[in-house]
Design an enzyme around this catalytic site. Structure first.
Site, PDB file in Angstrom:
ATOM      1  CG  HIS A 466      -1.810   1.154   1.368  1.00  0.00           C
ATOM      2  ND1 HIS A 466      -3.168   1.092   1.151  1.00  0.00           N
ATOM      3  CD2 HIS A 466      -1.553   2.442   1.688  1.00  0.00           C
ATOM      4  CE1 HIS A 466      -3.697   2.293   1.317  1.00  0.00           C
ATOM      5  NE2 HIS A 466      -2.741   3.133   1.661  1.00  0.00           N
ATOM      6  CD  GLU A 467       1.486   3.553   3.639  1.00  0.00           C
ATOM      7  OE1 GLU A 467       1.639   4.602   2.982  1.00  0.00           O
ATOM      8  OE2 GLU A 467       0.452   3.326   4.302  1.00  0.00           O
ATOM      9  CG  HIS A 470       0.218   6.262  -0.698  1.00  0.00           C
ATOM     10  ND1 HIS A 470      -0.816   6.861  -1.379  1.00  0.00           N
ATOM     11  CD2 HIS A 470      -0.349   5.642   0.376  1.00  0.00           C
ATOM     12  CE1 HIS A 470      -1.958   6.615  -0.752  1.00  0.00           C
ATOM     13  NE2 HIS A 470      -1.708   5.875   0.315  1.00  0.00           N
ATOM     14  CG  HIS A 473       0.848   9.156  -7.052  1.00  0.00           C
ATOM     15  ND1 HIS A 473      -0.409   9.235  -6.542  1.00  0.00           N
ATOM     16  CD2 HIS A 473       0.795   9.839  -8.212  1.00  0.00           C
ATOM     17  CE1 HIS A 473      -1.183   9.930  -7.367  1.00  0.00           C
ATOM     18  NE2 HIS A 473      -0.470  10.304  -8.380  1.00  0.00           N
TER      19      HIS A 473
HETATM   20 ZN    ZN Z   1      -3.036   5.179   1.843  1.00  0.00          ZN
END
Ligand code: ZN
Length: 673
Positions: A466-467, A470, A473
């Site tokens: 998940h991280e 990010h 991105h």
């Molecule tokens: Zn998040």
């Protein structure tokens, strides 16, 4: 220049002291103000005249703040905390002042009307348009009286939010229950009992102390066989900061909620919005409240049959296996847990032994290489804050370094809990030098050291991915304006798209095979264990989704004001419409709903479900292509991740997926198809 302020280099962590922070902050804020003043005085309308000096000064402030807030999160101490809090207050003040600087706003507005504006790079134009929008949302364009009123409201709202959050914390801390007879704790795991014992001894008490902190509430409601204890705790927890329950009236958030709603409505009106929802949506992907409500109602209709089945199954199981004939809200966690154990025997501790952290990281790097063609190369010449941390150069297929990544995965004293991504350095061009974007990836997995290897849960593996989403991105950005690159300026309700999309790779057997290796035998995660994890994945997801919809509809309708401004009446009406189970009449959920009254989620709670549709549908493109597909990885990078906020999330999604988002994949992901 003070090295903490240098946005083109990595932060000198070992040299950052509270005293150096103060010196650097003075320099950075003075320069920021001076740069803005000079631009306003000069009144030249070229991009390099207006934008660049202020952006450069702002980047130095951001570089300082990024380093200080990161250090405070991962290596806290009282002196650093004091310096951090001082810095935060001064930076918030300076940032607010900058947004409300009418002279600079007028200059930017004039510049955006010059013929030269259209010839600027897309990122430059978008950065200016976004800046003008954010200034307008901060009240800069209002006439003098309205601007003063707006500023007063902002101050009062900020105080009310803080007071709301404090009341929840105080009400949480005010209640506890001492247990001296261990038989009352039947069913609770040893780890929970140890936690209760530690809580008791911290207060100099014998026995065990049950509190309203989340881990305590979770443990009791999930495991305690003692039904009275569950009811007592459920009552105390569900009436925090309200006019009901054991501390009725002492911390009551009721009047605060009324005032917050009233002020949000007035502020929205001053800015020209019909209601606080329209205000909130000005920076989001969803077009209007009608679109969101239709989305939530459609989802509710699909989740409801499944939720009804979940509930009927729990009631039957409670009666047949647990001797509970009249299942109450305080029984649901307990019954659900027993039912899950009866249906799916997934031993969390056994799963962990397949995920030593080194093995996970090896598989994680391999996945990133297969999806995007990138390699992570650890460096040993970077100044770090702790021996747990590592810095990687991120290397492209051409062998060139294009980004950097710090990872710090393990829990320890002085480190904030949870997992998050943060920007260490933006992608930045200054003259001929382009600096690489650099991200922090921080988690709190079981500590390494003491001879025991760190073993991750399957949830930890999902958190890491998940991280990572990010981080990518930011790392993949090709945008040269930091305020619209990576996560910055990206629509808030779509920001979890890359992160949740990456998370779903943790549900593929082949990927888990490459990320796992048993601690003793090296054997990868066995097929039958994976099958059991997969079967348990959507246990009671109908109830879970319906609960999220209930919160989201409550938040939206309350802020729309169409059913009045009494939170209890609004949540009652929402439950009438969609819920399959209702808490007792004295239950006071809104009074502790800090997300929307003390956090940033006002008229935005729907974002969780909204982003899940985007991420699940986006992940579907990988599934269609055979999952770990390089061309799809490249498309994600090219169409979404690299572009930041230079085009709308809806356009980027459409470019990646070839069509508008569809919620079918999200329903399938939740087992609701
Ligand atoms: Zn998040």
């Amino acid at each position: 220049m003070n090295a903490i302020l240098e946005p083109l280099s990595l932060p000198p962590f070992s040299a950052i002291t509270p005293a150096s922070i103060e010196v650097a902050l003075d320099a950075a804020l003075t320069e920021y103000q001076a740069a803005t003043d000079q631009v306003v005085d000069r009144r030249a309308l070229g991009f390099d005249d207006i934008w660049m000096p202020v952006e450069r000064a702002k980047n130095a402030v951001d570089a300082l703040w990024s380093a200080v807030s990161h250090l405070k999160s991962v290596a806290d101490n009282p002196e650093l905390r004091a310096a951090h809090d001082m810095a935060r207050a001064r930076i918030v003040e300076a940032t607010t002042r900058a947004l409300q600087n009418r002279a600079y706003f007028d200059l930017l507005t004039a510049m955006a009307k010059t013929p030269g504006f259209a010839t600027l790079d897309l990122a430059d134009r978008v950065a200016i348009e976004r800046r003008l929008r954010d200034c307008r949302l901060a009240g800069v364009a209002l006439d003098t009286d309205a601007r003063a009123r707006f500023a007063d409201i902002s101050v009062e709202l900020s105080q009310l939010s803080t007071a709301f959050g404090s009341a929840v914390v105080d009400a949480t801390d005010a209640w506890s229950k001492q247990i001296t007879d261990e038989s009352e704790l039947a069913g609770l795991p040893d780890a929970a009992k140890a936690m209760f014992r530690a809580a008791a001894s911290a207060k100099g008490l014998d026995g065990w102390l049950i509190t309203l902190q989340m881990p305590s509430v979770d443990a009791v409601l999930t495991f305690a066989e003692n039904r009275d204890l569950r009811q007592t705790l459920y009552t105390a927890f569900g009436t925090r900061a309200s006019d009901q329950g054991p501390h009725a009236g002492e911390y009551d958030n009721g009047p605060r909620m009324a005032r917050i709603l009233e002020l949000r409505r007035e502020a929205a009106g001053l800015l020209g919005f019909s209601d606080p929802v329209a205000w909130s949506l000005a920076t989001k992907m969803a077009a209007d409240s009608g679109e969101i409500l239709a989305f939530l109602r459609d989802l509710a209709a699909r989740a409801r049959p499944s939720a009804e089945r979940d509930l009927a199954e729990m009631r039957a199981f409670a009666a047949s296996d647990l001797g509970i004939d009249d299942m109450q809200p305080w029984d649901m966690g307990f019954v659900g847990n027993r039912l899950r154990a009866a249906r799916y025997a997934v031993d969390e501790q056994a799963v962990r032994r397949f995920f030593p952290v080194e093995k996970v990281i090896e598989g994680w790097q391999a996945l990133l290489h297969r999806l995007f063609g990138i390699r992570l190369r650890a460096r040993d010449d970077v100044d770090l804050w702790h021996t747990d941390a590592t810095f990687y150069d991120v290397v492209g297929e051409d062998g060139l370094v294009f980004a950097g990544l710090y990872i710090d995965l393990h829990a320890r004293a002085g480190k904030k809990g949870g997992a998050w991504m943060a920007e260490a350095r933006p992608r930045l061009r200054s003259g001929n030098i382009v600096s690489h974007p650099v991200a922090y990836l921080t988690c709190n997995f079981a500590p390494r050291g003491g001879g025991d290897p760190s073993l991750l849960s399957h949830g930890d593996v999902q958190t890491l991915l998940h991280e990572t989403g990010h981080c990518l991105h930011l790392l993949f950005t090709r945008v040269n304006r930091p305020s619209v690159a990576g996560v910055n300026g990206f629509e808030w309700d779509a920001v979890e798209l890359p992160s949740q999309l990456m998370e779903d790779f943790a549900w593929d057997r082949d990927i888990l095979t490459s990320m796992s290796g048993h601690l003793d035998t090296g054997e990868p995660l066995p097929a039958e264990l994976f099958a059991a994890m997969l079967a348990a994945r959507n246990f009671q997801s109908g109830l879970a989704v319906l609960r999220q919809i209930e919160f989201a509809m409550f938040d939206l309708i309350l802020h729309l004001g169409t059913l009045g401004s009494d939170p209890m009446a609004v949540i009652g009406a929402v439950r009438d419409e969609i819920a399959v189970i209702r808490p007792p009449a004295w239950h006071r959920f809104p009074h502790a709903f800090a997300h929307i009254f003390a956090g940033g989620y006002a008229a935005g709670y729907y974002s969780y479900l909204w982003a899940e549709v985007l991420s699940a549908d986006g992940f579907g493109k990988f599934v269609e292509a055979g999952l770990v597909d390089r061309a799809t990885g490249d498309a994600l990078r090219e169409e979404i991740l690299s572009r930041g906020a230079t085009r709308s999330a809806a356009e980027s999604f459409r470019a990646f997926r070839g069509r508008a988002p569809d919620n079918a994949a999200m329903l399938a992901r939740r087992g609701l198809a």
